[in-house]
Design an enzyme around this catalytic site. Sequence first.
Site, PDB file in Angstrom:
ATOM      1  CB  SER A   1      13.496  -1.961  -8.875  1.00 28.85           C
ATOM      2  OG  SER A   1      13.618  -3.192  -9.553  1.00 28.85           O
TER       3      SER A   1
ATOM      4  N   GLY B   1     -23.202  -6.728   9.553  1.00 28.01           N
ATOM      5  CA  GLY B   1     -22.300  -7.826   9.928  1.00 28.01           C
ATOM      6  C   GLY B   1     -22.194  -8.883   8.842  1.00 28.01           C
TER       7      GLY B   1
ATOM      8  N   GLY C   1      -2.582  -0.652 -21.705  1.00 28.75           N
ATOM      9  CA  GLY C   1      -3.780  -1.490 -21.827  1.00 28.75           C
ATOM     10  C   GLY C   1      -4.025  -2.315 -20.574  1.00 28.75           C
TER      11      GLY C   1
ATOM     12  CD  GLU D   1      -1.318  -4.486 -14.887  1.00 30.11           C
ATOM     13  OE1 GLU D   1      -1.089  -3.830 -15.907  1.00 30.11           O
ATOM     14  OE2 GLU D   1      -1.326  -5.715 -14.855  1.00 30.11           O
TER      15      GLU D   1
HETATM   16  C1  LIG Z   1      -0.603  -9.327  -5.715  1.00 25.85           C
HETATM   17  C2  LIG Z   1       0.431  -8.680  -6.562  1.00 25.85           C
HETATM   18  C3  LIG Z   1       0.669  -9.169  -7.843  1.00 25.85           C
HETATM   19  C4  LIG Z   1       1.667  -8.586  -8.647  1.00 25.85           C
HETATM   20  N1  LIG Z   1       1.921  -9.130  -9.882  1.00 25.85           N
HETATM   21  C5  LIG Z   1       3.005  -8.684 -10.579  1.00 25.85           C
HETATM   22  C6  LIG Z   1       3.385  -9.335 -11.806  1.00 25.85           C
HETATM   23  O1  LIG Z   1       2.748 -10.292 -12.259  1.00 25.85           O
HETATM   24  N2  LIG Z   1       4.496  -8.888 -12.452  1.00 25.85           N
HETATM   25  C7  LIG Z   1       5.230  -7.845 -11.993  1.00 25.85           C
HETATM   26  O2  LIG Z   1       6.205  -7.485 -12.630  1.00 25.85           O
HETATM   27  N3  LIG Z   1       4.878  -7.191 -10.842  1.00 25.85           N
HETATM   28  C8  LIG Z   1       3.795  -7.600 -10.125  1.00 25.85           C
HETATM   29  N4  LIG Z   1       3.448  -6.982  -8.937  1.00 25.85           N
HETATM   30  C9  LIG Z   1       4.290  -5.914  -8.430  1.00 25.85           C
HETATM   31  C10 LIG Z   1       3.654  -4.532  -8.482  1.00 25.85           C
HETATM   32  O3  LIG Z   1       3.605  -4.072  -9.790  1.00 25.85           O
HETATM   33  C11 LIG Z   1       4.468  -3.625  -7.534  1.00 25.85           C
HETATM   34  O4  LIG Z   1       4.182  -4.038  -6.202  1.00 25.85           O
HETATM   35  C12 LIG Z   1       4.151  -2.162  -7.719  1.00 25.85           C
HETATM   36  O5  LIG Z   1       4.622  -1.705  -8.972  1.00 25.85           O
HETATM   37  C13 LIG Z   1       4.741  -1.271  -6.618  1.00 25.85           C
HETATM   38  O6  LIG Z   1       6.087  -1.544  -6.414  1.00 25.85           O
HETATM   39  P1  LIG Z   1       6.649  -1.792  -4.931  1.00 25.85           P
HETATM   40  O7  LIG Z   1       5.765  -2.817  -4.295  1.00 25.85           O
HETATM   41  O8  LIG Z   1       8.087  -2.091  -5.042  1.00 25.85           O
HETATM   42  O9  LIG Z   1       6.413  -0.437  -4.177  1.00 25.85           O
HETATM   43  P2  LIG Z   1       7.428   0.835  -4.158  1.00 25.85           P
HETATM   44  O10 LIG Z   1       7.811   1.184  -5.548  1.00 25.85           O
HETATM   45  O11 LIG Z   1       8.501   0.555  -3.182  1.00 25.85           O
HETATM   46  O12 LIG Z   1       6.483   1.972  -3.586  1.00 25.85           O
HETATM   47  C14 LIG Z   1       6.215   2.161  -2.192  1.00 25.85           C
HETATM   48  C15 LIG Z   1       5.293   3.365  -2.049  1.00 25.85           C
HETATM   49  O13 LIG Z   1       5.990   4.539  -2.530  1.00 25.85           O
HETATM   50  C16 LIG Z   1       5.222   5.160  -3.544  1.00 25.85           C
HETATM   51  N5  LIG Z   1       6.140   5.776  -4.517  1.00 25.85           N
HETATM   52  C17 LIG Z   1       7.193   5.215  -5.152  1.00 25.85           C
HETATM   53  N6  LIG Z   1       7.798   6.087  -5.954  1.00 25.85           N
HETATM   54  C18 LIG Z   1       7.107   7.251  -5.856  1.00 25.85           C
HETATM   55  C19 LIG Z   1       7.235   8.558  -6.447  1.00 25.85           C
HETATM   56  N7  LIG Z   1       8.183   8.819  -7.347  1.00 25.85           N
HETATM   57  N8  LIG Z   1       6.347   9.516  -6.087  1.00 25.85           N
HETATM   58  C20 LIG Z   1       5.372   9.237  -5.197  1.00 25.85           C
HETATM   59  N9  LIG Z   1       5.171   8.031  -4.620  1.00 25.85           N
HETATM   60  C21 LIG Z   1       6.041   7.061  -4.942  1.00 25.85           C
HETATM   61  C22 LIG Z   1       4.392   4.067  -4.148  1.00 25.85           C
HETATM   62  O14 LIG Z   1       3.251   4.561  -4.826  1.00 25.85           O
HETATM   63  C23 LIG Z   1       4.033   3.258  -2.914  1.00 25.85           C
HETATM   64  O15 LIG Z   1       2.945   3.846  -2.259  1.00 25.85           O
HETATM   65  C24 LIG Z   1       2.404  -7.501  -8.154  1.00 25.85           C
HETATM   66  C25 LIG Z   1       2.148  -6.994  -6.870  1.00 25.85           C
HETATM   67  C26 LIG Z   1       1.177  -7.567  -6.078  1.00 25.85           C
HETATM   68  C27 LIG Z   1       0.925  -7.008  -4.715  1.00 25.85           C
END
Ligand SMILES: Cc1cc2nc3c(=O)[nH]c(=O)nc-3n(C[C@H](O)[C@H](O)[C@H](O)COP(=O)(O)OP(=O)(O)OC[C@H]3O[C@@H](n4cnc5c(N)ncnc54)[C@H](O)[C@@H]3O)c2cc1C
Length: 380
Positions: free
Chosen positions: A129, A339, A239, A362
Amino acid sequence: MDFALSEEQEAILDMARAFGEAEIAPHARTWEAEGTIPKALWPKLAELGFGGLYVSEENGGAGLSRLDATLVFEALSRSCASVAAFLSIHNMCAKMLDTFASDELRERFLPRALRMEIFFSYCLTEPGSGSDAAALKTRAARTNEGYTLDGTKAFISGGGYSDAYIVMARTGEDGPRGISAIVVEDGTPGLSFGGLEDKMGWRSQPTRQVQFDACAVPAGNLLGEEGHGFRYAMMGLDGGRLNIAACSLGAAQAALDATLLYMGERKAFGKTIDQFQALQFRLADMEIELEAARTLLRQAAWKLDTGAPDATKACAMAKKFVTEAGSRVADQCLQLHGGYGYLADYGIEKIVRDLRVHQILEGTNEIMRMIVARQMLAAR
Ligand SMILES: Cc1cc2nc3c(=O)[nH]c(=O)nc-3n(C[C@H](O)[C@H](O)[C@H](O)COP(=O)(O)OP(=O)(O)OC[C@H]3O[C@@H](n4cnc5c(N)ncnc54)[C@H](O)[C@@H]3O)c2cc1C
């Protein structure tokens, strides 16, 4: 309507920019190669009040507005977006402690967090999730002494590096109302970490899974009230989105400034490339785009500061617009370096890589559009 920054705000911007140029920029590539940021950096930032930018003065913070804070992140990102964004996560956690923690919990952690002797991570996302964060499965079962946590958090910035974690875990029913926020200290038995994630950007920040296996914490580690954790987590995010947008803005501005200089030196077809009108138009387009981004960001920050009813929508709009504009500008700057833009020595490719993730975390930019559209439909 007054769009000018106050003298004090100009001073904040200058101070953060000078700190970044002296203490971050010279080391940013080394830290990226090493995959970590030296902990000795943080107390220096804390001396400027950057450990608790918008933590209330009453609780020892700098008591700045969210608008002021965006200036800090914009200025620091000129030196390294990865370091600035990492600082933003700690600040988000410090603010959660300031606002929601019991006196005892706040006393135990906040003063050291403000001095940045300890660093905080924010644990919401799980392997199953991300966008649908309220579907999280990590469980915190009530015991006589407190809570026992079981589950896994994914993508945690500072995982295995931080001194404490604010963990959103399920203490009750399915959905957002069954979620609580709990502080877990590093070293707690049952807390462990996955391997270091190999990422496109933000490489100086360690990202790991954070795992809980019968991880017992005292009842006093509950942040605020049981069942309110998801609300606290979301309040932090409005924020946080401004901060991430500010990081895109500052880094893209640094790329544009460098490109302007480079184009005055680089020659092709007998003249410097800044003499080609097609390229001048691209410069103008980038300037317009960044200025529009800056205005939207600062307006959203002002709405959050003044408690405007549409502040959440404004923060989502700014996050989406500024992070996409920032990445477009950074990519164009790389192109205008030819380049050389692709070489690490010129500093542009790192900006392109670092900014890309700002469209994903976020809340992804699809989720930002969802927030905006939902409010439009509701207001119809
Ligand atoms: C480098 C990095 C650092 C991070 N740091 C933290 C952290 O410190 N703490 C933390 O809690 N999280 C962190 N995250 C997690 C980040 O918040 C999540 O990756 C992000 O919220 C997306 O979740 P997911 O990767 O599971 O993608 P998914 O939720 O699986 O989404 C996959 C795709 O589907 C799209 N999608 C999903 N639902 C819908 C909808 N209802 N309508 C349209 N499009 C949709 C999304 O936009 C995305 O394009 C980090 C991620 C990265 C890459």
